[in-house]
Design a protein around this motif. Structure first.
Motif, PDB file in Angstrom:
ATOM      1  N   SER A 234       0.829  -1.210   0.000  1.00  0.00           N
ATOM      2  CA  SER A 234       0.000   0.000   0.000  1.00  0.00           C
ATOM      3  C   SER A 234       0.863   1.260   0.000  1.00  0.00           C
ATOM      4  N   SER A 235       2.001   1.224   0.699  1.00  0.00           N
ATOM      5  CA  SER A 235       2.894   2.394   0.738  1.00  0.00           C
ATOM      6  C   SER A 235       3.475   2.693  -0.635  1.00  0.00           C
ATOM      7  N   TRP A 236       3.846   1.643  -1.382  1.00  0.00           N
ATOM      8  CA  TRP A 236       4.321   1.851  -2.755  1.00  0.00           C
ATOM      9  C   TRP A 236       3.217   2.454  -3.624  1.00  0.00           C
ATOM     10  N   ALA A 237       1.999   1.918  -3.497  1.00  0.00           N
ATOM     11  CA  ALA A 237       0.878   2.446  -4.281  1.00  0.00           C
ATOM     12  C   ALA A 237       0.608   3.907  -3.931  1.00  0.00           C
ATOM     13  N   ASN A 238       0.683   4.246  -2.640  1.00  0.00           N
ATOM     14  CA  ASN A 238       0.465   5.632  -2.222  1.00  0.00           C
ATOM     15  C   ASN A 238       1.537   6.558  -2.783  1.00  0.00           C
ATOM     16  N   LEU A 239       2.777   6.077  -2.818  1.00  0.00           N
ATOM     17  CA  LEU A 239       3.865   6.886  -3.379  1.00  0.00           C
ATOM     18  C   LEU A 239       3.639   7.168  -4.856  1.00  0.00           C
ATOM     19  N   PHE A 240       3.182   6.179  -5.609  1.00  0.00           N
ATOM     20  CA  PHE A 240       2.876   6.384  -7.029  1.00  0.00           C
ATOM     21  C   PHE A 240       1.698   7.334  -7.201  1.00  0.00           C
TER      22      PHE A 240
ATOM     23  N   CYS B 103      -3.337   2.571  -9.012  1.00  0.00           N
ATOM     24  CA  CYS B 103      -2.646   2.647  -7.716  1.00  0.00           C
ATOM     25  C   CYS B 103      -3.607   2.995  -6.584  1.00  0.00           C
ATOM     26  N   GLN B 104      -4.595   3.832  -6.849  1.00  0.00           N
ATOM     27  CA  GLN B 104      -5.599   4.112  -5.816  1.00  0.00           C
ATOM     28  C   GLN B 104      -6.369   2.837  -5.474  1.00  0.00           C
ATOM     29  N   LEU B 105      -6.726   2.056  -6.469  1.00  0.00           N
ATOM     30  CA  LEU B 105      -7.434   0.794  -6.217  1.00  0.00           C
ATOM     31  C   LEU B 105      -6.544  -0.197  -5.467  1.00  0.00           C
ATOM     32  N   ILE B 106      -5.255  -0.272  -5.840  1.00  0.00           N
ATOM     33  CA  ILE B 106      -4.331  -1.184  -5.160  1.00  0.00           C
ATOM     34  C   ILE B 106      -4.178  -0.785  -3.696  1.00  0.00           C
ATOM     35  N   SER B 107      -4.035   0.495  -3.452  1.00  0.00           N
ATOM     36  CA  SER B 107      -3.878   0.979  -2.079  1.00  0.00           C
ATOM     37  C   SER B 107      -5.072   0.582  -1.222  1.00  0.00           C
ATOM     38  N   ARG B 108      -6.267   0.787  -1.727  1.00  0.00           N
ATOM     39  CA  ARG B 108      -7.466   0.448  -0.963  1.00  0.00           C
ATOM     40  C   ARG B 108      -7.648  -1.068  -0.846  1.00  0.00           C
ATOM     41  N   GLY B 109      -7.324  -1.792  -1.924  1.00  0.00           N
ATOM     42  CA  GLY B 109      -7.434  -3.250  -1.876  1.00  0.00           C
ATOM     43  C   GLY B 109      -6.521  -3.864  -0.830  1.00  0.00           C
TER      44      GLY B 109
ATOM     45  N   TYR C  81      -5.723  13.048  -1.750  1.00  0.00           N
ATOM     46  CA  TYR C  81      -4.360  12.561  -1.529  1.00  0.00           C
ATOM     47  C   TYR C  81      -3.947  12.588  -0.058  1.00  0.00           C
ATOM     48  N   VAL C  82      -4.828  13.082   0.817  1.00  0.00           N
ATOM     49  CA  VAL C  82      -4.497  13.087   2.244  1.00  0.00           C
ATOM     50  C   VAL C  82      -4.332  11.652   2.747  1.00  0.00           C
ATOM     51  N   PHE C  83      -5.212  10.750   2.285  1.00  0.00           N
ATOM     52  CA  PHE C  83      -5.101   9.347   2.695  1.00  0.00           C
ATOM     53  C   PHE C  83      -3.783   8.747   2.225  1.00  0.00           C
ATOM     54  N   ASN C  84      -3.356   9.058   1.015  1.00  0.00           N
ATOM     55  CA  ASN C  84      -2.090   8.528   0.498  1.00  0.00           C
ATOM     56  C   ASN C  84      -0.893   9.087   1.249  1.00  0.00           C
ATOM     57  N   ALA C  85      -1.013  10.314   1.746  1.00  0.00           N
ATOM     58  CA  ALA C  85       0.141  11.005   2.326  1.00  0.00           C
ATOM     59  C   ALA C  85       0.295  10.807   3.826  1.00  0.00           C
ATOM     60  N   MET C  86      -0.794  10.587   4.551  1.00  0.00           N
ATOM     61  CA  MET C  86      -0.745  10.662   6.010  1.00  0.00           C
ATOM     62  C   MET C  86      -0.675   9.324   6.729  1.00  0.00           C
ATOM     63  N   ASN C  87      -0.551   8.215   6.006  1.00  0.00           N
ATOM     64  CA  ASN C  87      -0.551   6.913   6.678  1.00  0.00           C
ATOM     65  C   ASN C  87       0.614   6.749   7.655  1.00  0.00           C
ATOM     66  N   PHE C  88       1.781   7.222   7.270  1.00  0.00           N
ATOM     67  CA  PHE C  88       2.950   7.100   8.154  1.00  0.00           C
ATOM     68  C   PHE C  88       2.689   7.758   9.500  1.00  0.00           C
ATOM     69  N   TYR C  89       2.054   8.911   9.480  1.00  0.00           N
ATOM     70  CA  TYR C  89       1.833   9.659  10.717  1.00  0.00           C
ATOM     71  C   TYR C  89       0.743   9.001  11.566  1.00  0.00           C
ATOM     72  N   VAL C  90      -0.209   8.350  10.910  1.00  0.00           N
ATOM     73  CA  VAL C  90      -1.204   7.572  11.652  1.00  0.00           C
ATOM     74  C   VAL C  90      -0.536   6.374  12.319  1.00  0.00           C
ATOM     75  N   TYR C  91       0.325   5.676  11.588  1.00  0.00           N
ATOM     76  CA  TYR C  91       1.047   4.538  12.153  1.00  0.00           C
ATOM     77  C   TYR C  91       1.876   4.975  13.368  1.00  0.00           C
ATOM     78  N   THR C  92       2.555   6.111  13.229  1.00  0.00           N
ATOM     79  CA  THR C  92       3.422   6.589  14.304  1.00  0.00           C
ATOM     80  C   THR C  92       2.629   6.940  15.559  1.00  0.00           C
ATOM     81  N   LEU C  93       1.450   7.492  15.389  1.00  0.00           N
ATOM     82  CA  LEU C  93       0.635   7.899  16.533  1.00  0.00           C
ATOM     83  C   LEU C  93      -0.044   6.719  17.222  1.00  0.00           C
TER      84      LEU C  93
END
Length: 342
Positions: free
Chosen positions: A64-70, A107-113, A287-299
């Motif tokens: 999902s992180s790769w898909a979000n980066l794309f 990539c949006q579909l892959i990320s959600r899948g 794109y907020v969902f694609n960008a903010m996952n790292f910060y959600v994981y950290t919190l």
């Protein structure tokens, strides 16, 4: 008074809406892209660590992180380039137009899948049935990820047919049929099915974890603390997805209903408000969902923070290791012939 002087005035409310829209594009998008790119790269590095890459749920997060980066690259970055340079190559070149939207949609579909399958993975891990828990293995996750990528790439093929540059130099849908197909994919596979699946499975995960904690020791399913924290990361990610996707869908429905309103109903204030909503929920919000996952994981997960700290300190230690002279190594590693004399 000069009769030739212009009496045209700009409504202050309209000006504020225009400035807000420009603010999203000039300030919001670069900040979001920078934070998102850094976050995706850190996610990839952390999920590649030996302690994480054998976990099936972490493998879904990694993909999902790769898909979000794309998504950030092909969606947000190219949109920013067009805004700041005032040159939109996708509006002139059909191949670029089709490639951009094909990769962005896939990539949006892959990320959600991957997030949906991670939810299913955590739900089955808490099952008392050993056969269901066997789904949560690395080999199974690899097969599922390959299947997700194949299905999403196939679902996005329609983009190569229905998207074309138009006379206004915009890459857009070329027919009413294409709009129907695109809307169906958007609602069914980009929001409807993922949102329903994620929310349902997350509710079941919470129920399973509570139920498991109330069982006796002999009947309790052993779930490691790291797996529980991965479930917390997943739930936070699902909340982020629903909160960011819902405004976009609501605005999309509104625009679809009002697209045939007569021009007399479209006041300057309404046009400015609709333009702001399109940018805030679409060009920025999606794109907020694609960008903010790292910060959600950290919190949400102490174990993820520990892996991040270990990654950073490991790099620092590698940079601080003193270099040894190769000639010194050759001298110290050379066997002294006198030691072998009898």
């Amino acid at each position: 008074m000069n009769p030739n002087a212009s009496t045209t005035t700009i409504n202050p409310s309209v000006s504020r809406l225009v400035f807000a829209r420009i603010g999203f594009q000039q300030v919001g998008q670069p900040i979001l892209f920078t934070l998102g790119t850094i976050g995706c790269l850190l996610n990839i590095c952390i999920f590649l660590r030996q302690s994480m890459r054998s976990n099936s749920c972490a493998m879904y997060f990694h993909t999902s992180s790769w898909a979000n980066l794309f998504c950030l690259t092909w969606g947000l970055f190219i949109g920013m380039l067009g805004f700041f340079t005032n040159y939109y190559p996708i509006g002139y070149n059909s191949i670029l137009c089709k490639t951009r939207y094909y990769l962005l949609t896939a990539c949006q579909l892959i990320s959600r899948g991957c997030v949906v399958m991670a939810c299913l993975d955590r739900f089955l891990l808490c099952s008392p049935n050993v056969r269901y828990r066997s789904f949560c293995q690395r080999k199974t996750a690899l097969k599922v990820i390959f299947l997700i990528i194949l299905i999403c790439l196939s679902l996005s093929i329609y983009v190569l047919i229905v998207y074309e540059p138009n006379s206004a130099f915009n890459c857009t849908l070329n027919s009413a049929t294409g709009r129907i197909i695109d809307t169906t994919v958007l609602f069914a596979f980009n929001f409807g099915i993922p949102a329903l699946s994620m929310s349902s499975l997350c509710g079941l995960i919470i129920w399973r974890l509570k139920q498991n904690s109330q069982r006796f020791a002999q009947q309790r399913v052993h779930v490691r603390k790291r797996d529980v924290q991965l479930s917390a990361m997943l739930i936070g990610q699902v909340v982020l997805y629903i909160v960011t996707a819902l405004p976009f869908v609501c605005n999309f429905v509104y625009l679809s209903i009002t697209q045939y309103d007569p021009p007399s109903m479209r006041t300057p204030y309404r046009n400015a408000a609709e333009s702001l909503a399109i940018v805030a929920t679409g060009a920025f919000g999606t794109y907020v969902f694609n960008a903010m996952n790292f910060y959600v994981y950290t919190l949400t997960a102490p174990s993820f923070r520990r892996e991040l700290f270990a990654l950073i300190t490991q790099r620092q230690r590698m940079n601080q290791v003193p270099r040894i002279n190769p000639q010194y190594l050759s001298r110290t590693n050379r066997i002294n012939p006198s030691h072998h004399q009898t």
